[in-house]
Structures are given as C-alpha cells and as structure tokens.
Scaffold this active site. Structure first.
Site, short mmCIF file in Angstrom:
data_model
loop_
_atom_site.label_atom_id
_atom_site.label_comp_id
_atom_site.label_asym_id
_atom_site.label_seq_id
_atom_site.Cartn_x
_atom_site.Cartn_y
_atom_site.Cartn_z
N ARG A 101 0.87 -1.18 0.00
CA ARG A 101 0.00 0.00 0.00
C ARG A 101 0.89 1.22 0.00
O ARG A 101 1.62 1.45 0.97
CB ARG A 101 -0.85 0.03 1.25
CG ARG A 101 -1.77 -1.15 1.37
CD ARG A 101 -2.59 -0.99 2.64
NE ARG A 101 -2.97 -2.30 3.15
CZ ARG A 101 -3.23 -2.56 4.42
NH1 ARG A 101 -3.15 -1.60 5.32
NH2 ARG A 101 -3.57 -3.76 4.80
N ARG A 117 11.12 6.14 3.12
CA ARG A 117 11.24 7.59 3.20
C ARG A 117 12.04 8.02 4.43
O ARG A 117 12.81 8.99 4.37
CB ARG A 117 9.84 8.24 3.21
CG ARG A 117 9.13 8.13 1.87
CD ARG A 117 7.66 8.49 1.98
NE ARG A 117 7.47 9.79 2.62
CZ ARG A 117 6.29 10.28 2.99
NH1 ARG A 117 5.19 9.57 2.77
NH2 ARG A 117 6.21 11.45 3.55
N TYR A 130 11.97 -0.75 -4.01
CA TYR A 130 11.63 0.66 -4.19
C TYR A 130 12.84 1.40 -4.75
O TYR A 130 13.99 0.97 -4.55
CB TYR A 130 11.27 1.32 -2.85
CG TYR A 130 9.90 1.01 -2.32
CD1 TYR A 130 8.81 1.81 -2.64
CD2 TYR A 130 9.69 -0.08 -1.47
CE1 TYR A 130 7.55 1.55 -2.13
CE2 TYR A 130 8.42 -0.36 -0.96
CZ TYR A 130 7.36 0.47 -1.30
OH TYR A 130 6.11 0.21 -0.80
N ASP A 157 1.68 5.33 -0.08
CA ASP A 157 1.11 6.57 0.47
C ASP A 157 0.71 7.55 -0.63
O ASP A 157 1.13 7.41 -1.78
CB ASP A 157 2.16 7.27 1.33
CG ASP A 157 2.26 6.66 2.71
OD1 ASP A 157 1.24 6.17 3.22
OD2 ASP A 157 3.38 6.66 3.26
#
Lengths: 253, 253
Positions: B50, B198, B111, B52
């Site tokens: 999921r 992040r 990522y 953001d």
C-alpha cells in the site's frame, strides 16, 4: 552591460514553444518577464534553438545582457525565484564575453527523442514521450538512421514553415537504442531544419514497424519532396539536450 | 472465477495513495471501478504493497478475481481503456493460480527513491523527485546505508500509524549512487514498515549533507525510538519498482 549565458530546463507542455508570441505563453517570455522583475530592464533572451509547442529542454542555452550589477550566481537564483510557478529552471548561469552568442556562436545542437513502446498508456510520462503500441525494431531503425547521417538535402524532413535559407544540413549522429520498453533516438548536428528531428523520427518509426524498408527511407530522402514524408512524430517525446560552443580560454564565474 | 495478476504503473500525484478510502481518489478504487465497467462485477483488487499519497509505481503487482470469461490480453486492454484519463496503466496482465496472492505470496519488494541534487527548481519532474539544493555526498550516503542493511528493529524509521505486528525487518539491499545531479537510492526487502524507505532516505540525506555522521545514523537506529528520526523524505521521489514471487512451473497466458 554584462552578458550572461543561461542553461535552461523547461517542460514544453506549458508553452506554445520557445519563441515569444502573441497568442500564448512562451519560455522566452517567461524568462524575459523574470529578468524584468529582477532588474527592471526589458531585455531580449536569445536561445541556441527555437523549440516548438510541446517540445522540452534539459539544457537549452541562451544569453541575456543585463546592465544592473549582479553576479551570475545571484542572477540565476533570482531568475528561478521569479520564474515560479512556470516549469522553467535556470540550471546554470555564467558571465560570458560580449561576443558570445547563444545562437550564432553555437557549433552543435543535440536532441533526444523518447519513445515508450508498449500497449499500455503513459502515466507520469504523458506529454513527455511518444507512446507507440506496436513493436518497434530498434536495430532496424538504427541501421536505417545511418542513411540520414552526413550532408543531404532534407527537404522531405522539413516543415513548410521552415525559415532556413537552405534545406541542406549535415547530420553528425543519429543513433537509436532500446532500453527495456523505451526507444531513445539521439540526434546531433550543427543545426537542424524546422521539424527535422520529429520528421526523421517519424519515418524511422515506420521502419521500426516494418511499414517502410530502409530503401523506402532512402527514396524519401532522395526525393527531396515534403509530400514524401511518411510521418511526423509528435512533439511530446522531443528534448533539446544541449549545445556546443568554442572552448574559451577563461570562463568567468 | 479466474485470478489475474496485474502489473500496474501509476502517477501518485493524482491519488491519496493505493488504498481505497472515503476522502479522496485511490489507485485501488480506479482499478476496481474500471473492472466493474468491464465486467459488471464488484471486485477487490489486492496489491503487493500500500503506497502513500504522492508515491508512484512503475510495477506495482496486484491481483483480481473475475467471473466473466475474458482473456488476460482483453482484460488488460479493457481496463486500460476504462482507466483513462486516470494516470494508471495496466502494463501486464496474466492468469495465475487461485492460490497466488499479490500480497501474501510476495517474497520481496523493491523501491527506488529519486533525488535531484541542484539549486534550480524542478520542471517536469515536480512531484516525481525530491529536490535537495545543498550538495549531497552520495558515497557517504551509500557507506552509511550499509549500517541499515540486515535484520534490525526499525522503530526509529517507522510511522506512528504503522500497522505491522513487529518493527523488526530485514533489509536486503540499500544502495545509493550518483548519476550527474541525480541521486538514486535502491531499497529491497521482503517487506517494509510504513514510511520506512522515506525515513531511511531522509536520514541518509542528513549524512549526505554532513549534518549526521554514520555514527549518528547507527545511534538513531539502535535507539529504536521514533523521536530520534532525523528527517522523513517527502513522498515525491518514491517509486514502487517491483515485487518478487516464487517461480511457477507454467505461467498461463
């Protein structure tokens, strides 16, 4: 008066093209307006090339003359502050001699054309690449591209609105390579005719699709007839990547 | 009922995130609505992860069960037709066994975080990268990143809203490299905590700026305390790049 050379990145989706015009926003006007806001001076910004509506740049070269005393660093920062929210960025700014001219001193221009070769539509690259759904043979495109390298009459690959005195140009490099589902076309020459890169890419795509042979491309070139153009690629995928100038003994900062 | 695995590209700027929610558009809802338009069936689309609000994907993996007889090729084409003009594209669609689950079968997620390290503002990459104006030392960032590789309690790098049962995760790869004015951070793990990539990138940026030493990063990790987080990088630069699954003997098309 100090002459400053600018390196400019812009997103062509927001503009009618580089050149100032009455009927819509241009990159030139955005920079000239920012320069006025910074200096109070109405100046003309000269570029290495005039890009069409929808065409982008990572490193357009330009120059501007400013009377107000200001360092290159401060001018670059101030222009960027005033350019917001336009998608135009001054990525470099330096003092150059008064006889340095972004257009007339330029020895070479480089473009890149980006194709996304897949059936799925584009997402964040919409307007930043040309989506071609049918499979392209990049090796065949590269081989055919070599027919266009060198000095030729490029009338077939020239817009009806081209203002160049001669249709004869010399292509230094035209290279096609595949990276996954991306096909990148690099083009370099001293200068290009109006629409020349897009017209060459459009016809190379026909070769990549198998609809044209390399011989068809050669025939179209030799015909020197715009009516023989197979396809003009859309502006979306075209990026002005840089310009080359004579080396200078000392570059003032 | 046939289970289809989807590979999804999307531009996170248009969405509140992957997951369906009441207060704004989501990627999940866009695909579920497209599936309903194609099949008349109200289905749930399950994803590998999921993301953001503002986070992008080049290859999110997901699955959906469809009762209507349709080939994978037709389903992919029809979903793309119905997804327009949302910046979401089904780049691959294939039939998978009924026990293949985009989330629970997933063995690894990858990522990429994109930083543009320059003073000039972003143009076409606005929202697609994190602009950091001060110079970053990518080699120092890469060296420090190796302290985070392996199995650790990542409480410091975990959002207060994280729903994971345990803060212990195992990072397989965290690599930082510079390409011109771009700094790319690649992260791979079986799974990540909420905001983990992040948060790791934000703290690595502090190292790259010289504001944190590698020892500061190690101390923050070992403190296992969210209050010790130095900086959470913005969602803009984060892309979900792919998910890994067990090899299947035969993949039905």
């Amino acid at each position: 008066m100090t002459r400053f050379a600018l390196t400019v990145e812009f997103d062509g989706r927001s503009f009618m093209g580089w050149q100032r015009q009455d009927h819509g926003p241009s990159v030139q006007q955005a920079i000239e307006d920012a320069a006025f806001a910074v200096t109070g001076e109405r100046t003309t910004v000269h570029a290495a090339g005039r890009t069409d509506a929808g065409v982008h740049a990572t490193a357009m070269r330009a120059h501007v003359d400013i009377a107000k005393p200001i360092t290159a660093f401060r001018l670059g920062e101030a222009l960027n502050a005033r350019l917001r929210p336009n998608p135009v960025a001054i990525v470099a700014c330096e003092v150059v001699p008064d006889d340095w001219h972004a257009r007339f001193s330029c020895l070479g221009r480089a473009y890149e054309y980006r194709i996304v070769n897949r059936r799925a539509p584009l997402t964040w690259e919409k307007g930043l690449a040309w989506q071609v759904a049918q499979p392209l043979d990049a090796a065949a495109m590269h081989d055919a591209a070599q027919l266009l390298v060198g000095r030729h009459d490029f009338t077939t690959f020239r817009s009806a609105h081209c203002q160049s005195a001669s249709p004869v140009k010399s292509i230094d490099r035209l290279a096609v390579r595949r990276e996954g589902d991306r096909i990148m076309v690099e083009a370099a020459a001293r200068s290009f005719l109006h629409h020349q890169v897009r017209s060459m890419v459009g016809c190379l795509a026909l070769v990549g699709l198998g609809r044209w042979s390399a011989a068809d491309l050669r025939d179209a070139l030799e015909a020197a007839n715009r009516a023989r153009l197979g396809l003009n690629a859309p502006p979306d995928g075209l990026f002005f990547m840089g310009a080359r100038y004579p080396a200078r003994p000392e570059a003032a900062a």
